[in-house]
Write a protein that holds these residues in place. Structure first.
Motif, PDB file in Angstrom:
ATOM      1  N   LEU A 221       2.426   3.064  10.549  1.00 43.03           N
ATOM      2  CA  LEU A 221       1.897   4.194   9.785  1.00 43.03           C
ATOM      3  C   LEU A 221       2.524   4.235   8.394  1.00 43.03           C
ATOM      4  CD1 LEU A 221       2.030   6.905  12.598  1.00 43.03           C
ATOM      5  CD2 LEU A 221       0.210   5.260  12.084  1.00 43.03           C
ATOM      6  N   VAL A 222       1.680   4.337   7.369  1.00 36.29           N
ATOM      7  CA  VAL A 222       2.160   4.339   5.983  1.00 36.29           C
ATOM      8  C   VAL A 222       1.890   5.707   5.372  1.00 36.29           C
ATOM      9  CG1 VAL A 222       1.982   3.292   3.703  1.00 36.29           C
ATOM     10  CG2 VAL A 222       1.766   1.865   5.749  1.00 36.29           C
TER      11      VAL A 222
ATOM     12  N   ALA B 287       8.729   7.753   9.173  1.00 36.31           N
ATOM     13  CA  ALA B 287       7.607   6.969   8.665  1.00 36.31           C
ATOM     14  C   ALA B 287       8.170   5.646   8.163  1.00 36.31           C
ATOM     15  CB  ALA B 287       6.900   7.731   7.553  1.00 36.31           C
ATOM     16  N   LYS B 288       7.873   4.551   8.886  1.00 37.90           N
ATOM     17  CA  LYS B 288       8.489   3.261   8.594  1.00 37.90           C
ATOM     18  C   LYS B 288       7.535   2.254   7.964  1.00 37.90           C
ATOM     19  CE  LYS B 288      11.219   1.350  11.546  1.00 37.90           C
ATOM     20  NZ  LYS B 288      11.790   0.753  12.778  1.00 37.90           N
ATOM     21  N   GLY B 289       6.235   2.476   8.061  1.00 42.01           N
ATOM     22  CA  GLY B 289       5.282   1.489   7.570  1.00 42.01           C
ATOM     23  C   GLY B 289       5.343   1.315   6.060  1.00 42.01           C
ATOM     24  N   ARG B 290       5.213   0.074   5.625  1.00 42.68           N
ATOM     25  CA  ARG B 290       5.188  -0.252   4.203  1.00 42.68           C
ATOM     26  C   ARG B 290       3.996  -1.167   3.944  1.00 42.68           C
ATOM     27  NH1 ARG B 290       8.035   3.331   4.931  1.00 42.68           N
ATOM     28  NH2 ARG B 290      10.239   3.614   4.371  1.00 42.68           N
ATOM     29  N   LEU B 291       3.238  -0.882   2.905  1.00 44.52           N
ATOM     30  CA  LEU B 291       1.995  -1.601   2.642  1.00 44.52           C
ATOM     31  C   LEU B 291       2.212  -3.106   2.563  1.00 44.52           C
ATOM     32  CD1 LEU B 291       0.376   0.640  -0.136  1.00 44.52           C
ATOM     33  CD2 LEU B 291      -0.236   0.559   2.293  1.00 44.52           C
ATOM     34  N   SER B 292       1.356  -3.840   3.267  1.00 42.08           N
ATOM     35  CA  SER B 292       1.333  -5.295   3.103  1.00 42.08           C
ATOM     36  C   SER B 292       0.132  -5.708   2.250  1.00 42.08           C
ATOM     37  CB  SER B 292       1.281  -5.986   4.466  1.00 42.08           C
ATOM     38  OG  SER B 292       0.126  -5.611   5.187  1.00 42.08           O
TER      39      SER B 292
ATOM     40  N   LEU C 299      -2.521   1.614  -7.500  1.00 45.62           N
ATOM     41  CA  LEU C 299      -2.088   2.996  -7.303  1.00 45.62           C
ATOM     42  C   LEU C 299      -0.799   3.010  -6.507  1.00 45.62           C
ATOM     43  CD1 LEU C 299      -2.633   6.039  -7.577  1.00 45.62           C
ATOM     44  CD2 LEU C 299      -3.966   5.892  -5.453  1.00 45.62           C
ATOM     45  N   PHE C 300      -0.764   2.220  -5.425  1.00 48.33           N
ATOM     46  CA  PHE C 300       0.444   2.041  -4.617  1.00 48.33           C
ATOM     47  C   PHE C 300       0.692   0.543  -4.501  1.00 48.33           C
ATOM     48  CE2 PHE C 300      -1.631   5.887  -2.838  1.00 48.33           C
ATOM     49  CZ  PHE C 300      -0.659   6.829  -3.182  1.00 48.33           C
ATOM     50  N   PRO C 301       1.863   0.053  -4.901  1.00 49.74           N
ATOM     51  CA  PRO C 301       2.105  -1.387  -4.895  1.00 49.74           C
ATOM     52  C   PRO C 301       2.393  -1.921  -3.497  1.00 49.74           C
ATOM     53  CG  PRO C 301       4.069  -0.244  -5.592  1.00 49.74           C
ATOM     54  CD  PRO C 301       3.000   0.814  -5.458  1.00 49.74           C
ATOM     55  N   TYR C 302       2.313  -3.218  -3.381  1.00 52.37           N
ATOM     56  CA  TYR C 302       2.737  -3.899  -2.168  1.00 52.37           C
ATOM     57  C   TYR C 302       4.141  -3.418  -1.787  1.00 52.37           C
ATOM     58  CZ  TYR C 302       3.976  -7.793   0.946  1.00 52.37           C
ATOM     59  OH  TYR C 302       4.366  -8.555   2.026  1.00 52.37           O
ATOM     60  N   GLY C 303       4.330  -3.088  -0.530  1.00 53.94           N
ATOM     61  CA  GLY C 303       5.637  -2.636  -0.065  1.00 53.94           C
ATOM     62  C   GLY C 303       5.854  -1.139  -0.148  1.00 53.94           C
ATOM     63  N   PHE C 304       4.869  -0.392  -0.695  1.00 48.71           N
ATOM     64  CA  PHE C 304       5.048   1.057  -0.828  1.00 48.71           C
ATOM     65  C   PHE C 304       4.901   1.750   0.521  1.00 48.71           C
ATOM     66  CE2 PHE C 304       3.515   5.366  -1.397  1.00 48.71           C
ATOM     67  CZ  PHE C 304       4.410   5.878  -2.331  1.00 48.71           C
ATOM     68  N   GLY C 305       5.605   2.824   0.659  1.00 45.19           N
ATOM     69  CA  GLY C 305       5.507   3.689   1.821  1.00 45.19           C
ATOM     70  C   GLY C 305       6.644   4.680   1.787  1.00 45.19           C
ATOM     71  N   LEU C 306       6.323   5.956   1.870  1.00 44.50           N
ATOM     72  CA  LEU C 306       7.346   6.988   1.845  1.00 44.50           C
ATOM     73  C   LEU C 306       8.014   7.099   3.211  1.00 44.50           C
ATOM     74  CD1 LEU C 306       5.346   9.829   0.029  1.00 44.50           C
ATOM     75  CD2 LEU C 306       7.092   8.349  -1.005  1.00 44.50           C
ATOM     76  N   SER C 307       9.310   7.342   3.199  1.00 41.02           N
ATOM     77  CA  SER C 307       9.995   7.802   4.403  1.00 41.02           C
ATOM     78  C   SER C 307      10.143   9.313   4.280  1.00 41.02           C
ATOM     79  CB  SER C 307      11.365   7.132   4.540  1.00 41.02           C
ATOM     80  OG  SER C 307      12.258   7.658   3.556  1.00 41.02           O
ATOM     81  N   TYR C 308      10.598   9.950   5.350  1.00 43.61           N
ATOM     82  CA  TYR C 308      10.719  11.401   5.296  1.00 43.61           C
ATOM     83  C   TYR C 308      11.868  11.854   4.405  1.00 43.61           C
ATOM     84  CZ  TYR C 308       7.165  11.801   8.911  1.00 43.61           C
ATOM     85  OH  TYR C 308       5.985  11.749   9.615  1.00 43.61           O
ATOM     86  N   ALA C 309      12.736  10.941   4.025  1.00 45.80           N
ATOM     87  CA  ALA C 309      13.822  11.299   3.113  1.00 45.80           C
ATOM     88  C   ALA C 309      13.397  11.202   1.654  1.00 45.80           C
ATOM     89  CB  ALA C 309      15.026  10.393   3.354  1.00 45.80           C
ATOM     90  N   ASP C 310      12.245  10.587   1.388  1.00 43.09           N
ATOM     91  CA  ASP C 310      11.797  10.378   0.016  1.00 43.09           C
ATOM     92  C   ASP C 310      11.131  11.625  -0.547  1.00 43.09           C
ATOM     93  OD1 ASP C 310      12.621   7.707  -0.015  1.00 43.09           O
ATOM     94  OD2 ASP C 310      10.722   7.023   0.861  1.00 43.09           O
ATOM     95  N   LYS C 311      11.327  11.850  -1.840  1.00 44.27           N
ATOM     96  CA  LYS C 311      10.654  12.938  -2.532  1.00 44.27           C
ATOM     97  C   LYS C 311       9.336  12.414  -3.088  1.00 44.27           C
ATOM     98  CE  LYS C 311      11.190  16.280  -6.317  1.00 44.27           C
ATOM     99  NZ  LYS C 311      10.694  17.407  -5.513  1.00 44.27           N
ATOM    100  N   ASP C 312       8.247  13.122  -2.762  1.00 39.78           N
ATOM    101  CA  ASP C 312       6.914  12.697  -3.202  1.00 39.78           C
ATOM    102  C   ASP C 312       6.599  13.291  -4.557  1.00 39.78           C
ATOM    103  OD1 ASP C 312       4.291  11.875  -3.387  1.00 39.78           O
ATOM    104  OD2 ASP C 312       3.528  13.499  -2.138  1.00 39.78           O
ATOM    105  N   THR C 313       6.171  12.449  -5.488  1.00 43.18           N
ATOM    106  CA  THR C 313       5.834  12.918  -6.835  1.00 43.18           C
ATOM    107  C   THR C 313       4.373  12.616  -7.191  1.00 43.18           C
ATOM    108  OG1 THR C 313       6.595  10.816  -7.798  1.00 43.18           O
ATOM    109  CG2 THR C 313       8.218  12.603  -7.618  1.00 43.18           C
ATOM    110  N   LEU C 314       3.541  12.335  -6.204  1.00 43.97           N
ATOM    111  CA  LEU C 314       2.170  11.903  -6.485  1.00 43.97           C
ATOM    112  C   LEU C 314       1.339  13.000  -7.154  1.00 43.97           C
ATOM    113  CD1 LEU C 314       0.180   9.509  -6.132  1.00 43.97           C
ATOM    114  CD2 LEU C 314      -0.568  10.596  -4.008  1.00 43.97           C
ATOM    115  N   GLY C 315       1.434  14.227  -6.646  1.00 44.74           N
ATOM    116  CA  GLY C 315       0.658  15.327  -7.199  1.00 44.74           C
ATOM    117  C   GLY C 315      -0.794  15.317  -6.756  1.00 44.74           C
TER     118      GLY C 315
END
Length: 858
Positions: free
Chosen positions: A432-433, A610-615, A637-653
């Motif tokens: 899940l990403v 949330a552990k998934g990272r885009l391939s 929009l989201f690069p290869y390897g992107f994926g938020l964890s629950y510790a990350d702050k989201d700035t997408l808006g």
């Protein structure tokens, strides 16, 4: 698993060098290499070494076999088209079942049914009467994310999701489970894994690829092979828990122009090697026994006939000593060939023809003839059969006995076993990403009032995707997946266990205002060819899902979007309308794995992060077709390897650009059936006894009508309909809800369809267009079918919509000014009381074509 120095060069260096600028989003950026200026390919050392005892036994067998016996080993019919007696008479060495093909055409065939059929083929193959050599048969099937053809099997997330786990160890476990569940059915050969490197996500098979990046594909391929086949040089290898694996499709299937399935691969030879070859290096090293040829072309030559790549590169430079199998009559696409006559493919290096046609015996006969007259040298025949026998001997098939006596065969209690499903559930969790998580909305507490809605919330068929019970994954119900859990099932279980309440809603309504709305939506199931897109706009810009998201935002209800998809798509509007957005891909049968991540534990702690990272890179615009790590001007929009964890702050808006492709109010051409019925249409048949059937597999039957998926230009791209004349019957495209066609009537549209009439109607036959059981308009097609269509092959028929007579106040196609116009439920129906054998394809509605239609009332 360690990789050699050359692989480090091609897998890592390719990202920094070969990839840069080689495949941009400009479809015309293609460069070829001169066939006289080939590059070096690696010599790959397989851990499965040749055994002198096996080679000596092959020599002995070859000396005993007749030409007919050898050619029989090279022909692979489909189980619908072959009997045990055929196996015996033609010395057939292998069979396959296509997606959705089952014993006796029974979608719900039991494990024992599969094993019994496998036994019948086996006993026929080893019959040594009349001096036959008696070589055991092998059976191949597409278990691409679990054993998709068998009801009750464990289905894993598709490969694109597994790529997001970045967990090669998990891949090996999945291979092991898949092999075990195949062995339960008596089948010993898997047409998997797909080791494509997908470079254009318009491709309808993009979800069968682990990544756009060759490095990840190279890491995964060998591990999946080990899971399926077992560890080389050990007692584990191809034992009772393991199956023969296939690396496919050789080569370049993920790099075609415009992402068109079976198209021309855009690559130099260096790119072909360094990008698209990555999976084959580790697969061969891990001992893969079979490679499947691709439908694609490279430098204008079809891969099934590409001697340089199949013989010189794969078998020569790379040292592959197993066999190459074709793909679904792929040899028939070689210029100068037909599906039933193609010596060019064998001479180029193909070892087994995949021959699903009913007339496959003609291919057998033509191949024998070509061997007798020297068109195919006997040395090439012997080499092909040597490779086939080598694989069978390595698999121990000469000593294994009938499938029913091999290890766990017939153990229905192990199909979908808890330990198998737990591996799949782990795969769901890790794939899940999380793309957006405003104000840390996720993970959710369990003691909430949760609304779960969207057409994917309680729809296991949708979450499983293609290659699930049916080939395209369409036409399935939740009951077709016994033991599985829908996404809603998993959410309801954890919420209720945590003291909350979960309400399921089909349309977004609710009894009590929820604390949060979880909306599950996304792509409907599809498989090869039928999943190809022209752009990456989600559902062509349709707004039903978007409007559902917005409805909750307008009510002040936080929105969590769970997006089902087989590829990155342009979803800026849906992202803006969501507070949290998670890509769940096509999770398979274990939907509860999503709730494991979306919800906290009862004590409020994080259950699974949330552990998934885009391939795969995610597009910022719907026209970013070729968007790959390492490209020049790389701007996802989201690069290869992107994926938020629950510790990350989201700035997408919430202010992503929503300026996508321009979409007309209604399409100039509205496709209803293109290789399959397109959403919202399905196929139904009604018999004389008012017995009804909806097509949810390759065939369906009522008392007077039989419908079967057949090949016209591509695999199962048409439907054959046979009326037996024992009473009234019809076949129809239908929708659950009426569709408003008023705009098309005003635009002077025509209904168009391709039709082939093999047996003219014996009684009145009508083309019907209707809005329900008591609301229809008929055009008499009897004479047209008899005089113009019967025996004429495929023909295109166009019908001016205004020619359909007025059928009452709710349905008046001939009266464009009527306020009761065109609420259509069944846009294409063939009705007769007599005998009729016909096929149809390509049903569509076209604006402005009424005056030029074959049947016009302008």
């Amino acid at each position: 698993m360690a990789i050699n120095a050359f692989q480090r060069l091609t897998l890592a260096g390719a990202v920094m060098a070969a990839l840069v600028g080689c495949q941009t989003q400009n479809d015309s950026a293609s460069a070829g290499t001169s066939k006289s200026n080939h590059v070096a390919w690696p010599a790959v050392h397989s851990e499965v070494e040749q055994d002198p005892a096996i080679e000596a036994r092959i020599d002995e067998l070859l000396s005993q076999m007749t030409l007919e016996e050898k050619v029989g080993q090279m022909i692979q019919p489909e189980i619908k088209q072959v009997t045990p007696e055929d196996i015996r008479e033609y010395h057939i060495g292998s069979v396959l079942n296509g997606g959705g093909t089952t014993p006796d055409n029974n979608k719900y065939a039991s494990v024992q049914d599969w094993v019994d059929l496998a036994d019948s083929y086996y006993y026929a193959s080893i019959d040594k009467t009349d001096g036959r050599t008696g070589v055991p048969i092998i059976w191949g099937t597409d278990a691409v994310h679990g054993v998709g053809n068998v009801v009750g099997a464990t289905l894993f997330p598709h490969n694109i999701a597994l790529g997001a786990t970045h967990n090669p160890d998990l891949l090996e476990q999945i291979g092991w489970v898949t092999g075990r569940e195949l062995k339960i059915t008596g089948i010993d050969w898997n047409f998997s894994p797909t080791v494509a490197v997908s470079r254009d996500e318009r491709w309808g098979r993009a979800y069968e690829a682990w990544s756009e990046d060759p490095e990840l594909v190279g890491q995964y391929a060998g591990r999946m092979i080990r899971g399926l086949q077992g560890e080389p040089k050990s007692d584990d290898f191809l034992n009772e828990d393991h199956v023969i694996a296939t690396a496919k499709h050789f080569i370049g299937d993920g790099g075609t122009a415009k992402g068109i399935d079976r198209g021309e691969t855009l690559a130099t030879e260096e790119q072909l090697r360094d990008i698209h070859g990555a999976g084959y290096f580790s697969a061969i090293e891990a001992g893969v026994q079979v490679v499947m040829a691709s439908f694609t072309s490279w430098e204008g030559t079809r891969m099934h006939g590409h001697e340089y790549l199949m013989t010189d590169v794969l078998k020569g430079q790379m040292g592959f000593d197993g066999f190459i199998v074709g793909d679904w009559s792929g040899h028939g696409f070689i210029p100068g060939c037909t599906a039933l006559d193609c010596p060019q493919a064998v001479n180029a290096g193909l070892d087994i023809y995949m021959a699903p046609e009913p007339e496959w015996k003609e291919l057998f006969a033509s191949t024998v003839k070509h061997a007798e007259d020297g068109t195919i040298p006997m040395s090439r025949i012997d080499d092909a059969v040597r490779r086939i026998l080598r694989v069978k001997l390595r698999a121990g098939l000469f000593e294994a006995g009938p499938p029913s006596e091999r290890g766990i065969a017939g153990r229905a209690d192990l199909l979908g076993a808890p330990e198998h499903r737990e591996v799949a559930r782990q795969a769901v969790r890790e794939s899940l990403v999380l793309l957006k998580n405003s104000d840390g909305l996720l993970p959710l507490n369990r003691d909430m009032n949760v609304l779960v809605t969207g057409d994917g919330a309680d729809n296991i068929g949708k979450q499983a995707g293609g290659w699930s019970v049916t080939w395209q994954g369409t036409g399935n119900k939740n009951s077709d997946f016994p033991g599985a859990t829908s996404i809603y099932d998993g959410i309801a279980e954890v919420v209720e266990a945590g003291g909350g309440n979960a309400e399921l809603s089909q349309n977004g309504t609710f009894k009590k205002k929820p604390d949060v709305a979880i909306v599950v939506f996304g792509e409907d199931p599809y498989a090869e060819m039928q999943g190809d897109l022209t752009n990456l706009m989600y559902k062509g810009g349709a707004e039903a899902d978007l409007n559902l998201l917005k409805s909750f935002k307008e009510q002040g209800i936080p929105v969590v979007s769970l997006f089902i998809t087989g590829r990155p798509l342009w979803i800026n509007r849906e992202l803006n309308a969501s507070d949290a957005f998670m890509v769940v891909w096509q999770p398979g049968t274990e939907g509860e794995g999503i709730a494991d991540v979306v919800f906290r534990n009862n004590d409020g702690s994080i259950n699974h992060d949330a552990k998934g990272r885009l391939s795969f890179s995610w597009p910022e615009r719907p026209d970013q077709y070729r968007l790959n790590r390492g490209d020049k001007n790389y701007n996802p929009l989201f690069p290869y390897g992107f994926g938020l964890s629950y510790a990350d702050k989201d700035t997408l808006g919430d202010e992503l650009s929503e300026a996508g492709l321009k979409k007309a109010d209604t399409q100039e051409v509205l496709e209803l059936f293109n290789r399959r019925p397109l959403d919202p249409w399905g196929i139904e048949a009604v018999g004389a006894e008012n017995d009804r059937a909806v097509m949810n597999s390759n065939t369906m039957k009522t008392s007077t009508v039989t419908v079967e998926a057949v090949d016209r230009n591509e695999q199962q791209d048409a439907r054959r309909v046979v009326f037996n004349g024992k009473g009234a019957g019809h076949v129809a495209l239908f929708a659950d809800d009426r569709q408003d066609w008023s705009d098309y009537v005003k635009a002077n549209s025509a209904l168009s369809f391709d039709i082939k009439v093999d047996k003219a109607p014996s009684a009145k036959t009508y083309l019907r267009l209707g809005c329900g059981s008591y609301c229809a308009s008929d055009i008499d097609m009897t004479e047209g079918m008899r005089e113009r269509l019967a025996g004429a092959g495929w023909q295109t028929v166009t019908v001016d919509l205004s020619c359909f007579p007025d059928a009452g106040e709710n349905f008046g196609l001939a009266q464009p000014q009527s306020e009761y116009i065109t609420q259509v439920l069944r846009p294409f129906t063939i009705y007769t009381t007599g005998e009729l054998d016909m096929s149809f394809a390509n049903v569509k509605l076209m604006k402005g074509r009424a005056a030029s239609a074959m049947i016009s009332c302008q």
